[in-house]
Design a protein around this motif. Structure first.
Motif, PDB file in Angstrom:
ATOM      1  N   HIS A 195      93.429  67.351 -63.488  1.00  0.00           N
ATOM      2  CA  HIS A 195      92.820  68.045 -64.628  1.00  0.00           C
ATOM      3  C   HIS A 195      91.316  68.225 -64.456  1.00  0.00           C
ATOM      4  CE1 HIS A 195      96.674  67.580 -66.562  1.00  0.00           C
ATOM      5  NE2 HIS A 195      96.620  66.272 -66.370  1.00  0.00           N
ATOM      6  N   SER A 196      90.739  67.595 -63.435  1.00  0.00           N
ATOM      7  CA  SER A 196      89.297  67.713 -63.191  1.00  0.00           C
ATOM      8  C   SER A 196      88.963  69.094 -62.640  1.00  0.00           C
ATOM      9  CB  SER A 196      88.843  66.666 -62.172  1.00  0.00           C
ATOM     10  OG  SER A 196      89.117  65.366 -62.624  1.00  0.00           O
ATOM     11  N   ALA A 197      87.751  69.523 -62.875  1.00  0.00           N
ATOM     12  CA  ALA A 197      87.284  70.799 -62.324  1.00  0.00           C
ATOM     13  C   ALA A 197      87.042  70.645 -60.822  1.00  0.00           C
ATOM     14  CB  ALA A 197      85.986  71.205 -63.012  1.00  0.00           C
ATOM     15  N   PRO A 198      87.200  71.726 -60.054  1.00  0.00           N
ATOM     16  CA  PRO A 198      86.888  71.650 -58.624  1.00  0.00           C
ATOM     17  C   PRO A 198      85.430  71.240 -58.425  1.00  0.00           C
ATOM     18  CG  PRO A 198      88.026  73.693 -59.126  1.00  0.00           C
ATOM     19  CD  PRO A 198      87.690  73.045 -60.432  1.00  0.00           C
ATOM     20  N   TYR A 199      85.167  70.517 -57.344  1.00  0.00           N
ATOM     21  CA  TYR A 199      83.810  70.049 -57.082  1.00  0.00           C
ATOM     22  C   TYR A 199      83.483  70.191 -55.600  1.00  0.00           C
ATOM     23  CZ  TYR A 199      86.133  65.724 -55.610  1.00  0.00           C
ATOM     24  OH  TYR A 199      86.931  64.806 -54.984  1.00  0.00           O
ATOM     25  N   LEU A 200      82.182  70.171 -55.302  1.00  0.00           N
ATOM     26  CA  LEU A 200      81.702  70.361 -53.933  1.00  0.00           C
ATOM     27  C   LEU A 200      81.702  69.060 -53.154  1.00  0.00           C
ATOM     28  CD1 LEU A 200      78.571  72.650 -54.364  1.00  0.00           C
ATOM     29  CD2 LEU A 200      80.706  73.223 -53.239  1.00  0.00           C
ATOM     30  N   VAL A 201      82.151  69.137 -51.910  1.00  0.00           N
ATOM     31  CA  VAL A 201      82.050  68.023 -50.972  1.00  0.00           C
ATOM     32  C   VAL A 201      81.739  68.605 -49.601  1.00  0.00           C
ATOM     33  CG1 VAL A 201      83.635  66.488 -52.199  1.00  0.00           C
ATOM     34  CG2 VAL A 201      84.518  68.020 -50.457  1.00  0.00           C
ATOM     35  N   LYS A 202      81.323  67.736 -48.688  1.00  0.00           N
ATOM     36  CA  LYS A 202      81.136  68.180 -47.308  1.00  0.00           C
ATOM     37  C   LYS A 202      82.490  68.599 -46.749  1.00  0.00           C
ATOM     38  CE  LYS A 202      77.109  65.545 -45.963  1.00  0.00           C
ATOM     39  NZ  LYS A 202      76.566  64.560 -45.036  1.00  0.00           N
ATOM     40  N   ARG A 203      82.452  69.554 -45.835  1.00  0.00           N
ATOM     41  CA  ARG A 203      83.693  70.076 -45.260  1.00  0.00           C
ATOM     42  C   ARG A 203      84.536  68.959 -44.645  1.00  0.00           C
ATOM     43  NH1 ARG A 203      85.313  74.923 -44.138  1.00  0.00           N
ATOM     44  NH2 ARG A 203      83.267  75.845 -44.399  1.00  0.00           N
ATOM     45  N   SER A 204      83.901  68.038 -43.910  1.00  0.00           N
ATOM     46  CA  SER A 204      84.657  66.967 -43.254  1.00  0.00           C
ATOM     47  C   SER A 204      85.332  66.056 -44.287  1.00  0.00           C
ATOM     48  CB  SER A 204      83.740  66.149 -42.349  1.00  0.00           C
ATOM     49  OG  SER A 204      82.680  65.580 -43.096  1.00  0.00           O
ATOM     50  N   HIS A 205      84.643  65.776 -45.393  1.00  0.00           N
ATOM     51  CA  HIS A 205      85.239  64.945 -46.441  1.00  0.00           C
ATOM     52  C   HIS A 205      86.375  65.697 -47.135  1.00  0.00           C
ATOM     53  CE1 HIS A 205      85.498  61.680 -49.251  1.00  0.00           C
ATOM     54  NE2 HIS A 205      85.238  62.460 -50.292  1.00  0.00           N
ATOM     55  N   GLY A 206      86.217  66.993 -47.331  1.00  0.00           N
ATOM     56  CA  GLY A 206      87.279  67.795 -47.923  1.00  0.00           C
ATOM     57  C   GLY A 206      88.530  67.798 -47.064  1.00  0.00           C
ATOM     58  N   LEU A 207      88.351  67.919 -45.753  1.00  0.00           N
ATOM     59  CA  LEU A 207      89.495  67.874 -44.838  1.00  0.00           C
ATOM     60  C   LEU A 207      90.176  66.515 -44.873  1.00  0.00           C
ATOM     61  CD1 LEU A 207      87.972  69.821 -41.817  1.00  0.00           C
ATOM     62  CD2 LEU A 207      89.761  70.610 -43.383  1.00  0.00           C
ATOM     63  N   GLU A 208      89.375  65.464 -44.992  1.00  0.00           N
ATOM     64  CA  GLU A 208      89.930  64.113 -45.072  1.00  0.00           C
ATOM     65  C   GLU A 208      90.725  63.918 -46.363  1.00  0.00           C
ATOM     66  OE1 GLU A 208      88.052  59.657 -45.459  1.00  0.00           O
ATOM     67  OE2 GLU A 208      86.985  61.115 -44.217  1.00  0.00           O
TER      68      GLU A 208
END
Length: 94
Positions: free
Chosen positions: A25-38
């Motif tokens: 239910h949380s809104a999308p948020y920004l992360v580093k690409r490598s953390h997003g892939l993880e």
């Protein structure tokens, strides 16, 4: 973090991200690409898109005027008086 290094992720399950709980239910948020892939590989989130560049303001504020500095030099320092001695004052020793 530049836009090329960042992605938007959407949580698919509940987990703790830093000091915040994220859920579906949380809104999308920004992360580093490598953390997003993880996060995506572990099943916690899915990447929903690249980071959106920050929109430039329609009417940028004019730059503040430069401050002029008086070219006259500062007043010379007065000559120091007697040097301050450190330690016990002269006199009777205990």
């Amino acid at each position: 973090m530049t836009d090329a290094e960042a992605v938007l992720v959407q949580a698919t399950t509940t987990y703790l991200e830093g000091s915040e709980h994220k859920s579906e239910h949380s809104a999308p948020y920004l992360v580093k690409r490598s953390h997003g892939l993880e996060l995506e590989a572990q099943g916690f989130a899915r990447i929903v898109g690249p980071a959106q560049p920050a929109a430039a303001p329609a009417d940028p504020e004019p730059a503040a005027p430069a401050v002029e500095v008086d070219p006259a030099p500062l007043a010379p320092r007065a000559e120091p008086t007697a040097l301050r001695r450190r330690g016990r004052p002269p006199g009777k020793r205990v």
